[in-house]
Scaffold this motif. Structure first.
Motif, PDB file in Angstrom:
ATOM      1  N   LYS A  48       0.700  -1.297  -0.004  1.00 34.43           N
ATOM      2  CA  LYS A  48      -0.113   0.092  -0.086  1.00 34.43           C
ATOM      3  C   LYS A  48       0.876   1.331  -0.040  1.00 34.43           C
ATOM      4  O   LYS A  48       1.966   1.335   0.405  1.00 34.43           O
ATOM      5  N   ARG A  49       0.204   2.317  -0.564  1.00 30.42           N
ATOM      6  CA  ARG A  49       1.042   3.552  -0.653  1.00 30.42           C
ATOM      7  C   ARG A  49       0.655   4.397   0.520  1.00 30.42           C
ATOM      8  O   ARG A  49      -0.417   4.419   1.239  1.00 30.42           O
ATOM      9  N   TRP A  50       1.849   5.214   0.919  1.00 32.24           N
ATOM     10  CA  TRP A  50       1.382   6.095   2.181  1.00 32.24           C
ATOM     11  C   TRP A  50       0.813   7.406   1.612  1.00 32.24           C
ATOM     12  O   TRP A  50       1.406   8.085   0.683  1.00 32.24           O
ATOM     13  N   THR A  51      -0.092   7.759   2.353  1.00 28.60           N
ATOM     14  CA  THR A  51      -0.842   8.964   1.864  1.00 28.60           C
ATOM     15  C   THR A  51      -0.517  10.198   2.678  1.00 28.60           C
ATOM     16  O   THR A  51      -0.434  11.327   2.354  1.00 28.60           O
ATOM     17  N   ASN A  52      -0.199   9.787   4.065  1.00 27.73           N
ATOM     18  CA  ASN A  52       0.020  11.226   4.997  1.00 27.73           C
ATOM     19  C   ASN A  52       1.395  11.359   4.736  1.00 27.73           C
ATOM     20  O   ASN A  52       2.387  10.863   5.565  1.00 27.73           O
ATOM     21  N   LYS A  53       1.755  12.401   3.868  1.00 33.47           N
ATOM     22  CA  LYS A  53       3.277  12.608   3.374  1.00 33.47           C
ATOM     23  C   LYS A  53       3.753  13.767   4.492  1.00 33.47           C
ATOM     24  O   LYS A  53       3.500  14.679   4.324  1.00 33.47           O
ATOM     25  N   GLN A  54       4.511  13.339   5.305  1.00 35.77           N
ATOM     26  CA  GLN A  54       5.300  14.043   6.409  1.00 35.77           C
ATOM     27  C   GLN A  54       6.580  13.730   6.196  1.00 35.77           C
ATOM     28  O   GLN A  54       7.046  12.650   6.227  1.00 35.77           O
ATOM     29  N   ARG A  55       7.355  14.843   6.139  1.00 34.79           N
ATOM     30  CA  ARG A  55       8.628  14.614   5.757  1.00 34.79           C
ATOM     31  C   ARG A  55       9.265  15.658   6.948  1.00 34.79           C
ATOM     32  O   ARG A  55       9.223  16.964   6.851  1.00 34.79           O
ATOM     33  N   VAL A  56      10.142  15.317   7.747  1.00 32.75           N
ATOM     34  CA  VAL A  56      10.684  16.088   8.726  1.00 32.75           C
ATOM     35  C   VAL A  56      12.067  16.445   8.523  1.00 32.75           C
ATOM     36  O   VAL A  56      12.938  15.312   8.565  1.00 32.75           O
ATOM     37  N   LEU A  57      12.491  17.521   8.686  1.00 31.34           N
ATOM     38  CA  LEU A  57      13.977  17.926   8.666  1.00 31.34           C
ATOM     39  C   LEU A  57      14.299  18.296  10.070  1.00 31.34           C
ATOM     40  O   LEU A  57      14.130  19.027  10.695  1.00 31.34           O
TER      41      LEU A  57
ATOM     42  N   LEU B 227      16.571  10.765  17.482  1.00 34.77           N
ATOM     43  CA  LEU B 227      15.237  10.880  16.633  1.00 34.77           C
ATOM     44  C   LEU B 227      15.203  10.359  15.254  1.00 34.77           C
ATOM     45  O   LEU B 227      14.234   9.893  14.838  1.00 34.77           O
ATOM     46  N   ARG B 228      16.437  10.547  14.772  1.00 31.78           N
ATOM     47  CA  ARG B 228      16.677  10.144  13.260  1.00 31.78           C
ATOM     48  C   ARG B 228      16.321   8.620  13.430  1.00 31.78           C
ATOM     49  O   ARG B 228      16.081   7.962  12.268  1.00 31.78           O
ATOM     50  N   ASN B 229      17.010   8.122  14.284  1.00 32.82           N
ATOM     51  CA  ASN B 229      17.034   6.677  14.570  1.00 32.82           C
ATOM     52  C   ASN B 229      15.805   5.912  14.581  1.00 32.82           C
ATOM     53  O   ASN B 229      15.093   5.162  14.037  1.00 32.82           O
ATOM     54  N   LEU B 230      14.866   6.840  15.433  1.00 33.19           N
ATOM     55  CA  LEU B 230      13.423   6.338  15.703  1.00 33.19           C
ATOM     56  C   LEU B 230      12.414   6.566  14.621  1.00 33.19           C
ATOM     57  O   LEU B 230      11.479   5.885  14.522  1.00 33.19           O
ATOM     58  N   MET B 231      12.565   7.785  14.148  1.00 34.26           N
ATOM     59  CA  MET B 231      11.676   8.211  12.969  1.00 34.26           C
ATOM     60  C   MET B 231      12.239   8.112  11.718  1.00 34.26           C
ATOM     61  O   MET B 231      12.987   8.804  11.362  1.00 34.26           O
ATOM     62  N   PRO B 232      11.448   7.185  10.769  1.00 31.06           N
ATOM     63  CA  PRO B 232      11.996   7.025   9.472  1.00 31.06           C
ATOM     64  C   PRO B 232      11.773   8.091   8.525  1.00 31.06           C
ATOM     65  O   PRO B 232      12.351   8.445   7.505  1.00 31.06           O
ATOM     66  N   HIS B 233      10.614   9.133   9.007  1.00 28.72           N
ATOM     67  CA  HIS B 233      10.308  10.119   7.892  1.00 28.72           C
ATOM     68  C   HIS B 233      11.255  11.503   8.203  1.00 28.72           C
ATOM     69  O   HIS B 233      10.645  12.509   8.007  1.00 28.72           O
ATOM     70  N   THR B 234      12.208  11.229   8.303  1.00 29.24           N
ATOM     71  CA  THR B 234      13.078  12.351   8.908  1.00 29.24           C
ATOM     72  C   THR B 234      14.299  12.282   7.877  1.00 29.24           C
ATOM     73  O   THR B 234      14.929  11.476   7.583  1.00 29.24           O
TER      74      THR B 234
ATOM     75  N   ILE C 114       1.695  15.485  16.868  1.00 34.02           N
ATOM     76  CA  ILE C 114       1.059  14.374  16.195  1.00 34.02           C
ATOM     77  C   ILE C 114       1.748  14.310  14.660  1.00 34.02           C
ATOM     78  O   ILE C 114       2.277  13.146  14.106  1.00 34.02           O
ATOM     79  N   GLN C 115       1.928  15.460  14.109  1.00 29.17           N
ATOM     80  CA  GLN C 115       2.297  15.343  12.568  1.00 29.17           C
ATOM     81  C   GLN C 115       3.749  15.248  12.612  1.00 29.17           C
ATOM     82  O   GLN C 115       4.406  14.779  11.609  1.00 29.17           O
ATOM     83  N   VAL C 116       4.523  15.890  13.487  1.00 27.91           N
ATOM     84  CA  VAL C 116       5.846  15.651  13.474  1.00 27.91           C
ATOM     85  C   VAL C 116       6.654  14.346  13.839  1.00 27.91           C
ATOM     86  O   VAL C 116       7.304  13.537  13.605  1.00 27.91           O
ATOM     87  N   PHE C 117       5.799  13.746  15.251  1.00 27.24           N
ATOM     88  CA  PHE C 117       6.507  12.664  15.958  1.00 27.24           C
ATOM     89  C   PHE C 117       5.742  11.456  15.413  1.00 27.24           C
ATOM     90  O   PHE C 117       6.501  10.359  15.439  1.00 27.24           O
ATOM     91  N   GLY C 118       4.800  11.658  14.876  1.00 20.74           N
ATOM     92  CA  GLY C 118       4.051  10.233  14.462  1.00 20.74           C
ATOM     93  C   GLY C 118       4.471   9.888  12.988  1.00 20.74           C
ATOM     94  O   GLY C 118       4.663  10.566  12.188  1.00 20.74           O
ATOM     95  N   THR C 119       4.966   8.421  13.005  1.00 22.01           N
ATOM     96  CA  THR C 119       5.227   8.063  11.694  1.00 22.01           C
ATOM     97  C   THR C 119       4.281   7.725  10.737  1.00 22.01           C
ATOM     98  O   THR C 119       3.357   7.167  11.145  1.00 22.01           O
ATOM     99  N   PRO C 120       4.415   8.178   9.570  1.00 23.52           N
ATOM    100  CA  PRO C 120       3.102   7.990   8.644  1.00 23.52           C
ATOM    101  C   PRO C 120       2.800   6.390   8.293  1.00 23.52           C
ATOM    102  O   PRO C 120       3.805   5.784   8.337  1.00 23.52           O
ATOM    103  N   ASN C 121       1.569   6.142   8.080  1.00 25.29           N
ATOM    104  CA  ASN C 121       1.438   4.691   7.813  1.00 25.29           C
ATOM    105  C   ASN C 121       1.815   4.295   6.537  1.00 25.29           C
ATOM    106  O   ASN C 121       1.450   5.179   5.698  1.00 25.29           O
ATOM    107  N   TYR C 122       2.232   3.144   6.334  1.00 26.90           N
ATOM    108  CA  TYR C 122       2.732   2.767   5.082  1.00 26.90           C
ATOM    109  C   TYR C 122       3.951   3.544   4.388  1.00 26.90           C
ATOM    110  O   TYR C 122       4.261   3.627   3.302  1.00 26.90           O
ATOM    111  N   HIS C 123       4.721   4.117   5.384  1.00 24.64           N
ATOM    112  CA  HIS C 123       6.134   4.819   4.910  1.00 24.64           C
ATOM    113  C   HIS C 123       7.013   3.705   4.484  1.00 24.64           C
ATOM    114  O   HIS C 123       7.117   2.737   4.935  1.00 24.64           O
TER     115      HIS C 123
END
Lengths: 318, 305
Positions: B46-55, B73-80, B178-187
């Protein structure tokens, strides 16, 4: 200099109650008329102060600059609406808001005040733990309802946040801590055993000496002819009233009967020496009157009877 | 005498692998060596829809704790994503441009000042709100007192205190977290199972962050990861700029606190002088109220006695 009488009159009218401690910029504190005018001195106050001569002409710097307080509720709400993700389901966000009442249901006896002490580290961490726990329970239920797998199977190997080497170090540290605790406990018990053993040894030697003494005494008596039988040479009968065989230490302890005076002197001076700091008072001990014995301090023959009564008594005896 | 060193041939990693595998060409997909950790296929189709990318990045002058926090934080959150340290002298609005270049829509910017204070900006980059926090009590994931462990990119459960629903500024912060620390679904880099929880609580006006590993489904937790406390300083309407929406009245910058501490001793003499003058002003010659008319008929002889 100021005219002291005028100033005194002014002071008795005004309140000098809230004088701040760090006055570094101003020489004289401007007294406040109303205590609820907290956001600085109003014009009226300044006029009064100036008229009385307390306030000098020129620029008066305030003691502390009032901190700017901005709370743009509408702006905040508007921004919230802008960034809100209304189209997303819960599964995409996984956020749980924990109400404290959930905790109170479970622990009825642990009544918590409105806010637990922040500085009590242990208590604080426990509240965080409880909050996270409630969140996890709620989320798990919901996730299982949605059919999402949450538990990692045993054969699923993937990169972990902490490397294996690091986890090894952690485990070693925990083991070391455990070992420390165990050795400390062991040392304590060993110390107690050794102390007890010493006591037993001491009592045994004493008993031996006593027995020897008794034996010699009875031999002497026999030799002198006071006793004719040789029963003392037989083994003594160890059986006591209850039929139990007491240990040597226990026997000694039974024989020992200290009189209370001896006991109190022992407590005060014996076994560890004279107790230092016996003659020290704190508030409680100074106010403590429990040691006061009325019958000791009251006059003997209590009340002397009054004159009439004494006369009567004298007449009776006559 | 200088030692002659053999020049190592610079071979690419793939070429080395090819060499080890023999002289086969790499056209067959089966013989291609895959790095198990980074080349793993996406777990779900499945594709991920909640596109959050954190710098996540820092400014220069950050302490080791700040650096480790970024690493954790980089270790724990893949969307960074991360970037090089930014010079503090350049404008804060430069951060927006950097985030745009990296194609990120959120930013966590750690600022280190005086080599001891750490501040954190959390911002929604193009237009959104941004918040400045003062960070305290930073503890890294590496510390041996944290015994838990979790999958490196698994999705966390975000647990919030009930205080986050009370006031509008707290609601805004909650949404931002929530938007920053939460990993998007199907990232694509995320792992499938849920095994840790980020806990945000508000105590004493500060927001406390904890990261726990879920050992058992019934709620047994062990603390894993970084631990910090944030004190909100202000919320701005724009990203790293714009009108101020909220200023925390209880917030005192660490500089100010240090300044006041220093000043406490310095005002000792001045306070004493002020107290003396006040006492002089309050002292009266008359200890009780007397009527001056009573003294009219006293003669000099009486006043003497």
């Amino acid at each position: 200099m100021l005219d002291t009488t005028n100033v005194q009159d002014v002071i008795f009218e005004l309140k000098m109650s809230d004088m701040e401690s760090d006055i570094s910029d101003e020489e004289f504190h401007v007294p406040r008329l109303n205590e609820d005018a907290s956001d600085g001195d109003s014009d009226k106050e300044l006029q009064v102060a100036y008229a009385s001569g307390l306030l000098k002409p020129g620029l008066v710097r305030p003691i502390t600059a009032p901190a700017p307080v901005i709370n743009n509720l509408d702006g905040l709400k508007q921004k919230l609406e802008e960034i809100k993700q209304t189209n997303l389901e819960w599964i995409e966000r996984l956020d749980v808001t924990v109400q404290p009442h959930n905790n109170k249901e479970n622990n009825a006896d642990e009544v918590e005040d409105g806010d637990t002490d922040v500085h009590n580290d242990f208590q604080r961490e426990i509240t965080f733990y409880e909050q996270a726990k409630s969140a996890v329970i709620f989320a798990m239920k919901r996730l299982h309802g949605d059919g999402v797998k949450t538990k990692r199977p045993e054969d699923y190997f993937a990169e972990m946040a902490k490397k294996d080497d690091h986890m090894k170090k952690v485990r070693e540290k925990l083991l070391a801590l455990q070992r420390q605790r165990e050795t400390a406990e062991k040392n304590k018990t060993n110390f107690k055993l050794r102390k007890y053993g010493k006591q037993v040894q001491h009592s045994v030697t004493i008993e031996r000496h006593q027995k020897k003494k008794e034996l010699l005494k009875s031999v002497k008596k026999y030799r002198k002819g006071q006793t004719k039988s040789l029963d003392f040479l037989d083994e003594p009968d160890d059986k006591q009233k209850g039929g139990k065989k007491l240990s040597q230490l226990q026997k000694l302890q039974q024989q020992k009967k200290l009189n209370p005076k001896r006991a109190s002197k022992n407590k005060k001076y014996g076994f560890g020496g004279k107790k230092r700091g016996m003659k020290r008072n704190n508030n409680k001990s100074a106010n403590d009157v429990s040691g006061f014995k009325k019958h000791v301090h009251s006059k003997k023959n209590t009340q002397r009877p009054g004159k009439n009564r004494r006369v009567q008594m004298r007449n009776r005896n006559k | 005498m200088a030692v002659q060193r053999k020049r190592k041939s610079k071979m690419s990693r793939k070429a080395k692998v090819r060499k080890l595998n023999g002289e086969n060409k790499v056209e067959n997909e089966e013989e291609q060596v895959t790095n198990e950790l980074t080349d793993m296929p996406t777990v779900s189709k499945k594709r991920w829809t909640n596109k959050q990318r954190v710098l996540i990045f820092t400014s220069r002058g950050i302490t080791y704790k700040g650096r480790h926090l970024v690493k954790d934080l980089r270790n724990l959150m893949p969307h960074t994503k991360t970037d090089v340290k930014m010079d503090r002298k350049s404008d804060l609005l430069m951060v927006n441009e950097i985030a745009e270049i990296k194609n990120c829509n959120k930013c966590v910017f750690l600022v280190g000042k005086k080599k001891r204070d750490v501040y954190m900006w959390v911002s929604n980059v193009p237009h959104g709100p941004s918040a400045l926090f003062h960070m305290e009590y930073l503890n890294m994931m590496d510390e041996l007192k944290f015994t838990g462990n979790c999958l490196t990119s698994s999705r966390p459960i975000l647990s919030f205190d009930e205080n986050f629903d009370t006031t509008p500024h707290m609601q805004l912060l909650k949404e931002l977290f929530i938007q920053v620390f939460g990993t998007p679904n199907y990232h694509p880099k995320s792992q499938p199972f849920v095994d840790h929880v980020f806990n945000f609580s508000q105590r004493d006006g500060k927001i406390w962050f904890r990261n726990y590993q879920i050992v058992e489904e019934n709620g047994d937790l062990v603390e894993i990861g970084p631990r910090f406390t944030m004190t909100l300083a202000r919320i701005l309407s724009g990203s790293f700029g714009g009108p101020v929406l909220y200023i925390n009245p209880d917030y005192k910058s660490p500089n100010l606190i240090r300044h006041l501490q220093g000043k406490k001793g310095s005002t000792k003499y001045v306070d004493k002088q002020a107290a003396i003058t006040r006492r002089r002003m309050e002292k009266t010659d008359k200890t009780f109220a007397t009527d001056e008319t009573d003294l009219l008929f006293t003669t000099s002889a009486e006043t003497k006695t």
